[in-house]
Scaffold this active site. Structure first.
Site, short mmCIF file in Angstrom:
data_model
loop_
_atom_site.label_atom_id
_atom_site.label_comp_id
_atom_site.label_asym_id
_atom_site.label_seq_id
_atom_site.Cartn_x
_atom_site.Cartn_y
_atom_site.Cartn_z
N ASN A 10 0.87 -1.18 0.00
CA ASN A 10 0.00 0.00 0.00
C ASN A 10 0.90 1.22 0.00
O ASN A 10 1.55 1.52 1.01
CB ASN A 10 -0.90 -0.04 1.24
CG ASN A 10 -1.71 1.23 1.42
OD1 ASN A 10 -1.77 2.07 0.51
ND2 ASN A 10 -2.33 1.37 2.58
N TRP A 11 0.96 1.90 -1.14
CA TRP A 11 1.85 3.06 -1.25
C TRP A 11 1.27 4.30 -0.58
O TRP A 11 1.95 5.32 -0.49
CB TRP A 11 2.16 3.34 -2.73
CG TRP A 11 3.21 2.43 -3.30
CD1 TRP A 11 3.71 1.29 -2.74
CD2 TRP A 11 3.92 2.61 -4.55
NE1 TRP A 11 4.67 0.74 -3.55
CE2 TRP A 11 4.82 1.52 -4.67
CE3 TRP A 11 3.87 3.56 -5.57
CZ2 TRP A 11 5.67 1.38 -5.78
CZ3 TRP A 11 4.71 3.41 -6.66
CH2 TRP A 11 5.61 2.33 -6.76
N LYS A 12 0.01 4.24 -0.16
CA LYS A 12 -0.63 5.40 0.49
C LYS A 12 -0.44 6.64 -0.39
O LYS A 12 -0.50 6.53 -1.61
CB LYS A 12 -0.08 5.57 1.92
CG LYS A 12 -0.18 4.26 2.71
CD LYS A 12 0.12 4.40 4.17
CE LYS A 12 -0.02 3.02 4.84
NZ LYS A 12 0.10 3.06 6.28
N HIS A 92 -9.37 0.78 5.09
CA HIS A 92 -8.07 0.98 5.75
C HIS A 92 -8.28 1.89 6.96
O HIS A 92 -9.09 2.81 6.93
CB HIS A 92 -7.06 1.59 4.77
CG HIS A 92 -5.67 1.58 5.31
ND1 HIS A 92 -5.23 2.50 6.23
CD2 HIS A 92 -4.64 0.71 5.11
CE1 HIS A 92 -3.97 2.22 6.55
NE2 HIS A 92 -3.59 1.14 5.89
N GLU A 94 -6.68 4.28 8.03
CA GLU A 94 -6.51 5.72 7.76
C GLU A 94 -7.76 6.30 7.11
O GLU A 94 -8.10 7.48 7.31
CB GLU A 94 -5.25 5.93 6.89
CG GLU A 94 -3.99 5.70 7.74
CD GLU A 94 -2.79 5.18 6.99
OE1 GLU A 94 -2.73 5.28 5.75
OE2 GLU A 94 -1.89 4.63 7.66
N GLU A 162 -4.74 -5.15 10.53
CA GLU A 162 -3.70 -4.14 10.72
C GLU A 162 -3.95 -3.40 12.03
O GLU A 162 -4.77 -2.46 12.07
CB GLU A 162 -3.71 -3.12 9.58
CG GLU A 162 -3.42 -3.72 8.22
CD GLU A 162 -2.93 -2.66 7.24
OE1 GLU A 162 -1.82 -2.83 6.73
OE2 GLU A 162 -3.63 -1.66 7.02
N GLY A 168 3.25 2.00 10.70
CA GLY A 168 4.23 3.08 10.57
C GLY A 168 4.99 3.40 11.83
O GLY A 168 5.67 4.43 11.91
N SER A 207 4.09 -2.42 10.11
CA SER A 207 5.54 -2.50 10.30
C SER A 207 6.15 -3.83 9.84
O SER A 207 7.12 -4.31 10.44
CB SER A 207 5.92 -2.19 11.76
OG SER A 207 5.53 -0.86 12.09
N GLY A 228 3.14 -1.18 4.11
CA GLY A 228 3.17 0.23 3.75
C GLY A 228 4.57 0.67 3.36
O GLY A 228 5.02 0.48 2.23
N GLY A 229 5.31 1.23 4.32
CA GLY A 229 6.61 1.83 4.05
C GLY A 229 7.57 0.92 3.28
O GLY A 229 8.26 1.36 2.36
#
Ligand code: 13P
Length: 247
Positions: A10-12, A92, A94, A162, A168, A207, A228-229
């Site tokens: 997920n590149w957000k 998600h 967010e 998640e 993150g 993470s 993510g990251g």
């Protein structure tokens, strides 16, 4: 049993055209991994990424419940499919936090995804306060009950756990806690979806890195990761694809 692992990224709100080089690098390094691979970039990159991707399938990060209409700034599942997406994240944390999305909203978005022929990746997870209060299973059980429509199958739906506090932050639940939650989710889905429960892929997200992916993917009822990251760079995400292939 028989569930193919999924390495999902997920590149957000990250990624411009130059980032497509990361997909080219992944395609070169992992032409035929023994897992499925999905990247969800910003919507502006879906079309170009789908053109570059072969092993890497492309997904949206959200969709509106309607197919079209007067909803400025939103995107429908049909539009994502037309751009080359084969899946979409819904619910998600967010989106739930930033846009006030409820379980009912997420449920409707999952059905919209199916209507357009997309796989719905339905996200759930508790906050730090909810875990500290001993409510993590209750919260996730409620999110599953509200967010996963009755028509979900292993083909049209993936569920991603998640924990919000692990996203993150570099914090990861213990492997025992991940196993407890994933076993619980499988058991809940067995009650709500008795014909399909064993087919759903249940991802862990929060993470995930190349250094911890293998041990997490080896946990009971973990069928891959939502990353993510560490999905932004081919060097990192490659390690996660490798772990999913070998897991
Ligand atoms: P991180 O891997 O950066 O913790 O993000 C997880 C996530 O939210 C993926 O959807």
């Amino acid at each position: 049993m028989g569930r193919r692992k999924l390495a999902a990224g997920n590149w957000k709100m990250n990624g411009v055209k130059a980032a497509l080089a990361e997909i080219e690098a992944l395609e070169a390094a992992y032409p035929a991994p023994d897992c499925d691979v999905l990247i969800c970039p910003p919507a502006t990159l879906i079309s170009a990424m789908a053109a570059v991707g072969n092993t890497v399938k492309v997904g949206g990060q959200d969709c509106h419940a309607n197919a079209s209409g007067a909803h400025t700034g939103d995107i429908s599942a049909e539009i994502l499919a037309d751009a080359g997406a084969s899946a979409v994240l819904v619910g998600h944390s967010e989106r739930r936090a930033d846009h006030g999305e409820s379980d009912a909203d997420v449920n409707a978005k999952a059905e919209a995804a199916w209507r357009a022929g997309l796989i719905a990746v339905i996200c759930v997870g508790e906050t730090e306060a909810e875990r500290t209060a001993g409510k993590a299973l209750d919260i996730v059980g409620g999110q599953l009950a509200g967010s996963v429509p009755a028509g979900a199958t292993g083909e049209n739906t993936v569920v991603a756990y998640e924990p919000v506090w692990a996203i993150g932050t570099g914090l990861v639940p213990t492997l025992e806690d991940i196993a407890e939650m994933h076993d619980f989710m499988r058991a809940e889905l067995a009650k709500s979806h008795p014909a399909a429960f064993d087919d759903f892929r249940l991802l862990y997200g929060g993470s995930v890195k190349p250094s911890n992916a293998a041990e997490i993917f080896a946990v009971s009822n973990v069928d891959g990761g939502l990353v993510g990251g560490a999905s932004l760079k081919a060097a990192d995400f490659g390690g996660i694809i490798k772990a999913a292939s070998e897991g």
